[in-house]
Write an enzyme that holds these catalytic residues in place. Structure first.
Site, short mmCIF file in Angstrom:
data_model
loop_
_atom_site.label_atom_id
_atom_site.label_comp_id
_atom_site.label_asym_id
_atom_site.label_seq_id
_atom_site.Cartn_x
_atom_site.Cartn_y
_atom_site.Cartn_z
N HIS A 64 0.84 -1.21 0.00
CA HIS A 64 0.00 0.00 0.00
C HIS A 64 0.87 1.25 0.00
CE1 HIS A 64 0.05 1.43 4.30
NE2 HIS A 64 0.18 0.16 4.63
N ASP A 176 5.84 3.32 6.41
CA ASP A 176 4.61 2.53 6.45
C ASP A 176 3.58 3.21 5.57
OD1 ASP A 176 2.44 0.92 7.06
OD2 ASP A 176 2.25 1.61 9.12
N GLU A 208 -5.20 1.63 2.67
CA GLU A 208 -4.99 0.53 3.61
C GLU A 208 -5.15 0.98 5.05
OE1 GLU A 208 -2.68 -2.25 6.27
OE2 GLU A 208 -2.47 -0.08 5.95
N GLU A 209 -4.72 2.19 5.35
CA GLU A 209 -4.76 2.66 6.73
C GLU A 209 -6.17 2.97 7.22
OE1 GLU A 209 -2.30 2.63 8.71
OE2 GLU A 209 -0.50 2.62 7.47
N ASP A 231 4.38 -5.41 3.61
CA ASP A 231 4.10 -4.32 4.54
C ASP A 231 5.28 -4.23 5.51
OD1 ASP A 231 2.69 -2.39 6.22
OD2 ASP A 231 0.84 -3.19 5.37
N HIS A 318 4.48 4.60 12.60
CA HIS A 318 3.51 5.69 12.70
C HIS A 318 4.10 6.89 13.43
CE1 HIS A 318 -0.53 3.55 11.66
NE2 HIS A 318 0.46 3.20 10.85
#
Length: 354
Positions: A64, A176, A208-209, A231, A318
């Site tokens: 992603h 990410d 995706e998130e 990922d 994150h």
């Protein structure tokens, strides 16, 4: 890895692409894909595909391209912007950060503000600040000035540049999972130099998130028999990491193979066999309920897709300074290419009596 892919990676990491607003990053990805793929195209959800045509089984390589971000929810009379998170933020990470807002006429730089510690009551000083108590200051004095630049619904990301550290390590926001989108395209680049029989697509998926929407539609439209999702996963080689839960996962220790839930046991075992045959370092993490990746959406599309997750160890997920080691990416690329070459039929991952 060679200088050309690293330069591409830096461009990809630098491009803003919060979930639902991935166009800028996706354009960088597609431009690179056009240098070697047979087909490059996008769909209505913003997924980007790069294809190597073949007559064998259809294989999807997914990573992603979206990242966590912010969305403007309100502009007050003094031009301060209030916002909501896109994806899973630790609110404390946002305090004092610069942000890049994707405004009406281009990018706008702002600062995330909150009441300074000097003005907090003693009982509030040890309390975590909530996002509702923060705002973005873009240096204007009125709502009218602000709305010339941004509007409610505009999105943004943390303004954090890419840095190369010692030992082949890279820090950046958006690792990410921009690194997953990068890895699947680099695997396709490697396959283009020694073409497999399979019909292979790398896809940079969107959302995706927040929704898994991109992965769902990409898998439905491409209709693969097998899918590999790339990922990131939690590195546990830093202080206060819980290795009992996440196993011992080190930067530089190779890609991490996920076992359980959305992962096909047969695909997992094939990946392990290939890693050991090719002397590729790897580790294993378990996913007894779900993987938290696009594989959760892909594996049950249509009549089911034999899927597996290959993850890149990542510190400080994150945050504005996620960290990976590029050797793990190179090993993942090699493993994916070996896997694609190993797939000979559309039925070999279907359980059968033995």
């Amino acid at each position: 890895m060679q200088d050309t892919p690293i330069a591409f990676l830096k461009r990809l990491l630098s491009a803003p692409g919060p979930s639902g607003d991935e166009d800028r990053a996706a354009r960088v990805w597609r431009a690179e894909a056009r240098t070697f793929a047979d087909q490059v195209y996008s769909d209505v959800l913003g997924n980007s595909f790069a294809v190597l045509e073949g007559s064998g089984p259809r294989i999807l390589l997914a990573g992603h391209i979206d990242e966590i971000g912010v969305m403007i929810s309100h502009i007050d009379e003094n031009g301060f912007l209030y916002f909501s998170p896109i994806g899973g933020w630790d609110a404390q990470v946002l305090i004092g950060q610069r942000v890049r807002l994707l405004g009406r006429h281009g990018e706008v730089i702002g600062v995330v503000g909150k009441k300074p510690i000097h003005l907090l009551k003693p009982e509030d000083r040890n309390q975590a600040t909530k996002i509702e108590q923060m705002w973005i200051d873009i240096g204007v004095s009125s709502r009218a000035e602000a709305t010339e630049l941004v509007q409610v619904g505009d999105t943004g990301v943390i303004d954090a540049p890419v840095y190369e550290l010692r030992g082949g390590r890279i820090v950046s926001r958006s690792i990410d999972n921009r690194i997953g989108a990068f890895t699947v395209l680099e695997a396709l680049r490697l396959l283009s130099q020694n073409r497999p029989a399979a019909y292979v697509a790398a896809v940079a998926t969107t959302q995706e998130e927040i929704t898994f929407g991109g992965a769902t539609t990409a898998a439905f439209s491409f209709d693969p028999q097998v899918a590999i999702v790339v990922d990131v996963t939690f590195a546990t080689d830093h202080p206060d990491a819980d290795q009992r839960q996440w196993n011992t996962v080190k930067l530089g220790g190779g890609p991490v193979l996920s076992r359980g839930s959305a992962n096909s046991g047969r695909v997992f075992r094939r990946l392990v066999e290939l890693a050991e045959r090719e002397s590729i370092p790897y580790n294993v993490q378990i996913a007894p309920r779900y993987t938290g990746t696009d594989a959760d959406a892909i594996h049950h599309v249509r009549g089911g897709i034999a899927s597996a997750v290959i993850a890149i160890p990542n510190r400080y997920m994150h945050s504005p300074n996620e960290m990976i080691e590029i050797s793990d990416v190179a090993h993942a690329v090699k493993l994916i290419a070996a896997f694609v070459h190993s797939v000979a039929s559309v039925t070999e991952f279907i359980p059968a009596d033995e």
